[in-house]
Design a protein around this motif. Structure first.
Motif, PDB file in Angstrom:
ATOM      1  N   UNK A   1       0.852  -1.185   0.000  1.00  0.00           N
ATOM      2  CA  UNK A   1       0.000   0.000   0.000  1.00  0.00           C
ATOM      3  C   UNK A   1       0.891   1.239   0.000  1.00  0.00           C
ATOM      4  N   UNK A   2       0.641   2.110  -0.963  1.00  0.00           N
ATOM      5  CA  UNK A   2       1.366   3.378  -1.039  1.00  0.00           C
ATOM      6  C   UNK A   2       0.390   4.439  -1.526  1.00  0.00           C
ATOM      7  N   UNK A   3       0.353   5.550  -0.848  1.00  0.00           N
ATOM      8  CA  UNK A   3      -0.520   6.671  -1.210  1.00  0.00           C
ATOM      9  C   UNK A   3      -1.981   6.229  -1.343  1.00  0.00           C
ATOM     10  N   UNK A   4      -2.429   5.415  -0.381  1.00  0.00           N
ATOM     11  CA  UNK A   4      -3.820   4.938  -0.304  1.00  0.00           C
ATOM     12  C   UNK A   4      -4.203   4.023  -1.472  1.00  0.00           C
ATOM     13  N   UNK A   5      -3.219   3.502  -2.202  1.00  0.00           N
ATOM     14  CA  UNK A   5      -3.485   2.582  -3.307  1.00  0.00           C
ATOM     15  C   UNK A   5      -2.791   1.256  -3.031  1.00  0.00           C
TER      16      UNK A   5
END
Length: 118
Positions: A82-86
């Protein structure tokens, strides 16, 4: 001597710090120390026999979809980052067997950090 107060937030925890502004003479008298070569909390890289699979970006490991010794095919999802809510699936770059798993779920990783080896 000038003292300044600041508020710093680290991982949601708020800290109040006081900083002293040094004169040029005081700064010159400060001992120069070398930066540590590695993060003391970071575990040393395990010697793996497979090809490394690295994080495409900094983020948090949400789930690990494979087990040590499991056979995978190119394109199989190894873990989810998960990175930047993705959510980004990390895919197997080639067919092979999972030789090592270097991370755990909910662990924060940096870009290009080794996650697994195949």
């Amino acid at each position: 001597m000038t003292m300044k107060k600041y508020e710093v937030t680290i991982e949601g925890q708020v800290y109040q710090v006081t900083l002293k502004e040094l004169t040029a003479e005081e700064a010159e008298q400060m001992p120069q120390t070398a930066a540590p070569s590695a993060d003391p909390l970071e575990k040393p890289a395990a010697a793996s026999t497979g090809s490394p699979v690295v994080a495409p970006m900094a983020g948090t490991i949400l789930s690990i979809k494979v087990k040590l010794g499991e056979t995978v095919k190119k394109g199989d999802t190894l873990c989810v980052l998960e990175a930047m809510k993705m959510e980004t699936p990390v895919l197997a770059p080639a067919d092979g067997k999972v030789a090592s798993i270097e991370v755990s779920e909910n662990q924060t990783v940096e870009s290009n950090q080794q996650l697994l080896a195949i």
